[in-house]
Write a protein that holds these residues in place. Structure first.
Motif, mmCIF file in Angstrom:
data_model
loop_
_atom_site.group_PDB
_atom_site.id
_atom_site.type_symbol
_atom_site.label_atom_id
_atom_site.label_comp_id
_atom_site.label_asym_id
_atom_site.label_seq_id
_atom_site.Cartn_x
_atom_site.Cartn_y
_atom_site.Cartn_z
ATOM 1 N N GLU A 80 0.831 -1.208 0.000
ATOM 2 C CA GLU A 80 0.000 0.000 0.000
ATOM 3 C C GLU A 80 0.872 1.267 0.000
ATOM 4 O OE1 GLU A 80 -3.443 -0.418 0.262
ATOM 5 O OE2 GLU A 80 -3.785 1.747 0.125
ATOM 6 N N GLY A 81 0.547 2.199 -0.902
ATOM 7 C CA GLY A 81 1.231 3.495 -0.883
ATOM 8 C C GLY A 81 2.591 3.517 -1.582
ATOM 9 N N LYS A 99 4.845 2.994 -5.106
ATOM 10 C CA LYS A 99 4.810 2.807 -6.556
ATOM 11 C C LYS A 99 5.985 1.910 -6.934
ATOM 12 C CE LYS A 99 2.826 7.291 -7.922
ATOM 13 N NZ LYS A 99 3.136 8.551 -8.628
ATOM 14 N N ARG A 159 -8.241 5.198 -13.063
ATOM 15 C CA ARG A 159 -6.904 5.169 -12.501
ATOM 16 C C ARG A 159 -6.758 6.188 -11.356
ATOM 17 N NH1 ARG A 159 -1.794 2.995 -14.167
ATOM 18 N NH2 ARG A 159 -2.712 1.830 -15.847
ATOM 19 N N LEU A 160 -7.470 7.333 -11.504
ATOM 20 C CA LEU A 160 -7.363 8.381 -10.483
ATOM 21 C C LEU A 160 -8.171 8.080 -9.237
ATOM 22 C CD1 LEU A 160 -7.570 11.874 -12.210
ATOM 23 C CD2 LEU A 160 -5.586 10.790 -11.173
ATOM 24 N N GLN A 161 -9.238 7.295 -9.404
ATOM 25 C CA GLN A 161 -10.179 7.123 -8.303
ATOM 26 C C GLN A 161 -9.562 6.531 -7.042
ATOM 27 O OE1 GLN A 161 -13.380 5.456 -10.523
ATOM 28 N NE2 GLN A 161 -14.511 7.394 -10.551
ATOM 29 N N ARG A 163 -6.865 7.438 -5.821
ATOM 30 C CA ARG A 163 -5.918 8.397 -5.233
ATOM 31 C C ARG A 163 -6.508 9.326 -4.169
ATOM 32 N NH1 ARG A 163 -1.117 6.608 -6.544
ATOM 33 N NH2 ARG A 163 -1.411 5.399 -8.422
ATOM 34 N N LEU A 212 -8.710 11.903 -4.452
ATOM 35 C CA LEU A 212 -8.869 13.318 -4.800
ATOM 36 C C LEU A 212 -10.347 13.714 -4.697
ATOM 37 C CD1 LEU A 212 -6.724 13.519 -8.071
ATOM 38 C CD2 LEU A 212 -6.000 14.000 -5.758
ATOM 39 N N GLU A 266 -10.059 15.917 -9.320
ATOM 40 C CA GLU A 266 -10.038 14.890 -10.368
ATOM 41 C C GLU A 266 -10.204 15.524 -11.744
ATOM 42 O OE1 GLU A 266 -12.987 11.869 -9.672
ATOM 43 O OE2 GLU A 266 -11.646 10.774 -8.352
ATOM 44 N N PHE A 305 0.344 11.720 -11.547
ATOM 45 C CA PHE A 305 -0.387 11.060 -10.479
ATOM 46 C C PHE A 305 -0.339 9.544 -10.581
ATOM 47 C CE2 PHE A 305 -2.409 14.964 -9.196
ATOM 48 C CZ PHE A 305 -2.640 14.717 -7.850
ATOM 49 N N THR A 306 -0.263 9.057 -11.810
ATOM 50 C CA THR A 306 -0.445 7.611 -11.967
ATOM 51 C C THR A 306 0.862 6.885 -12.246
ATOM 52 O OG1 THR A 306 -0.936 7.979 -14.275
ATOM 53 C CG2 THR A 306 -2.804 7.828 -12.790
ATOM 54 N N ASN A 333 5.470 7.508 -12.666
ATOM 55 C CA ASN A 333 6.537 8.215 -11.957
ATOM 56 C C ASN A 333 7.487 8.865 -12.943
ATOM 57 O OD1 ASN A 333 7.336 5.492 -12.737
ATOM 58 N ND2 ASN A 333 9.297 6.115 -11.903
#
Ligand code: FE2
Ligand code: FE2
Length: 428
Positions: free
Chosen positions: A217-218, A220, A394-396, A398, A400, A405, A418-419, A421
């Protein structure tokens, strides 16, 4: 038959085309099941060769009377034969069966080569030349049987029966009509009495030299020092490439699962699959050249990992072609001058070839993503709407707000930030 007329050639070419399609599907389906990286890459290549040759046969068939109707699909009996021959009890058995199927295919090519007139039907003879490449690959396929036989538990005991089973299927295949129709008296043998280990196992087999990444979790994965010693270097680009076998595998599951799409779809998907496996191979080769063995990195396991419905494929494809691939251009564009600045022209060339392939994949996504959504999710969307949906999904995760969003979705580089690196382009 006294002489081969155009309609006779067209029928024979179509049957060859369906055999190529089945072999392409067989290689794609077994590629995730084999536990060796080089072997996976080769099967990804072979599935592409079969589909590329299908495309050439398709072109010739359409020059002849009858042609190939737009909705043409594999005759049921041909599918049945190859499906039965695909359920091998071991990887060694798969390769042994594939070798027999390949030999049968080559015999069909040879026969047509003898049947057609060298002047009247010269364009067909030119197309038949494609058999040569596969003839050379036969030795590799046989070698795999021997290699896996030596290392795979229990493979030796079932192999002779399996080979007899596939040979019997091929014998019966010779009784099919030239359009693939089944004579009334034909009876297929009972299924082979052993649990198959492929094609498309629920989860891909990883090569032991490629240890799996454990998601936390958390974190990347491409920024995680536990996944790559190069996390803080522009050379991380090669590690990212090296992990792409899992993308190739996901596409292989999809190639195997999606039915009754236009053949053009399979041609595009097949190329896409092979490209991702090439990207993995080029990443691994460059890392090794730079002194990093594969064991120092962590990799992703391809495949759904559980029983999934058709919508899994549609979502996976949209997220690959409308999020991951377009976002990857941002760091690829920056890493080319970075590699050049460090005097590493070869790495720059890697990225340039990669980008040329990826541009093609993004275009495939625009073409086929909406079709997959329409068919499997009963969702009529344009490519643009689909891209927005895939990005929103993909954003959901995160956390926001709705306004945040929307703001991020309007700004593509911000969305990618955001998705995915960034790399450290200043450090080699
Ligand atoms: Fe790629
Ligand atoms: Fe790609």
């Amino acid at each position: 038959m006294a002489c081969f007329r155009p309609a006779d050639t067209a029928e024979a070419i179509k049957l060859l085309l369906w055999k190529e399609f089945e072999l392409s599907r067989l290689c794609a389906g077994w590629m995730p099941a084999v536990p060796r990286f080089g072997c996976k890459a080769k099967l990804a290549r072979l599935q592409y060769i079969h589909s590329r040759d299908m495309k050439l046969l398709h072109g010739r068939a359409n020059e002849l009377p009858g042609g190939l109707p737009a909705k043409a699909w594999v005759p049921e009996a041909v599918r049945e034969l190859y499906a039965s021959a695909s359920l091998a009890p071991s990887v060694a058995a798969f390769f042994a069966g594939y070798g027999l199927l390949l030999e049968d295919l080559l015999q069909s090519y040879d026969k047509l080569g003898r049947d057609v007139d060298p002047i009247l039907d010269a364009p067909t003879l030119d197309v038949l030349d494609i058999a040569g490449l596969k003839r050379r690959e036969l030795a590799w396929v046989r070698e795999q049987t021997r290699e896996f036989l030596a290392t795979e538990d229990g493979a030796a005991s079932s192999l002779p029966d399996w080979e007899r089973y596939v040979a019997r299927l091929l014998e019966l295949g010779k009784e099919l009509g030239r359009d693939g129709s089944v004579p009334p008296a034909l009876r297929w043998p009972a299924p082979f009495p052993a649990e198959p280990v492929g094609p498309v196992p629920v989860q891909s087999a990883l090569d032991p030299r490629f240890p799996p990444y454990v998601f936390t979790e958390g974190k990347k994965p491409y920024e995680d020092p536990d996944a790559s010693p190069l996390y803080d270097s522009v050379k991380q680009m090669h590690y990212i490439n090296a992990t792409e076998m899992s993308a190739a595998e996901n596409l292989a599951y999809m190639y195997y699962a999606v039915q009754h799409f236009p053949l053009e779809f399979y041609y595009d998907l097949s190329r896409h699959l092979w490209d991702e496996s090439r990207h993995a191979a080029m990443g691994v080769r460059r890392l090794r050249q730079l002194g990093y063995p594969t064991e120092r990195f962590r990799y992703f396991v391809g495949g759904p990992g559980k029983d999934v419905g058709a919508e899994w494929y549609a979502d996976m494809y949209a997220s690959l072609t409308m999020v991951a691939e377009p976002c990857s251009f941002l760091k690829k564009r920056k890493s080319i001058p970075a590699f050049e600045a460090f005097g590493d022209e070869l790495s720059a060339a890697h990225v340039e070839f990669d980008m040329a392939d990826e541009q093609m994949h993004v275009n495939f996504g625009k073409k086929w993503g909406p079709e997959l959504f329409k068919t499997y999710k009963n969702d009529l969307v344009t490519a643009q709407e689909l891209a927005a949906k895939a990005r929103l999904r993909r954003l959901q995760a995160r956390g926001l707000t709705a306004e945040e969003e929307q703001a991020v979705l309007k700004d593509f580089p911000a969305f990618c930030g955001f998705t995915t690196n960034e790399l450290n382009y200043e450090k080699y």
